[in-house]
Scaffold this motif. Sequence first.
Motif, PDB file in Angstrom:
ATOM      1  N   GLN A  48      46.937  37.822  36.795  1.00  0.00           N
ATOM      2  CA  GLN A  48      46.684  38.300  34.916  1.00  0.00           C
ATOM      3  C   GLN A  48      46.150  39.766  35.385  1.00  0.00           C
ATOM      4  N   LYS A  51      50.458  40.885  35.217  1.00  0.00           N
ATOM      5  CA  LYS A  51      51.281  40.329  34.280  1.00  0.00           C
ATOM      6  C   LYS A  51      50.728  40.859  32.673  1.00  0.00           C
ATOM      7  N   TRP A  52      50.026  41.531  32.718  1.00  0.00           N
ATOM      8  CA  TRP A  52      49.606  42.420  31.909  1.00  0.00           C
ATOM      9  C   TRP A  52      49.512  43.879  32.378  1.00  0.00           C
TER      10      TRP A  52
END
Length: 59
Positions: A48, A51-52
């Motif tokens: 995560q 990804k972010w």
Amino acid sequence: MFKKLTQFWSAIRQLSGDDAYERYLQHHAEHHVETPPLSREAFFKQWQDGKWKGVKRCC
């Protein structure tokens, strides 16, 4: 019939990324034997964050 259903479910999991941790464990066991694998929680946190984190747009 059951084999076809299992293959279909496997394909769905792979396309959705649901089997990412299992694929990570398999890769880790084959290529990184000297270090312990990440826990499921640590793996998804790292995923995560990657990804972010940062700018993810064109403009």
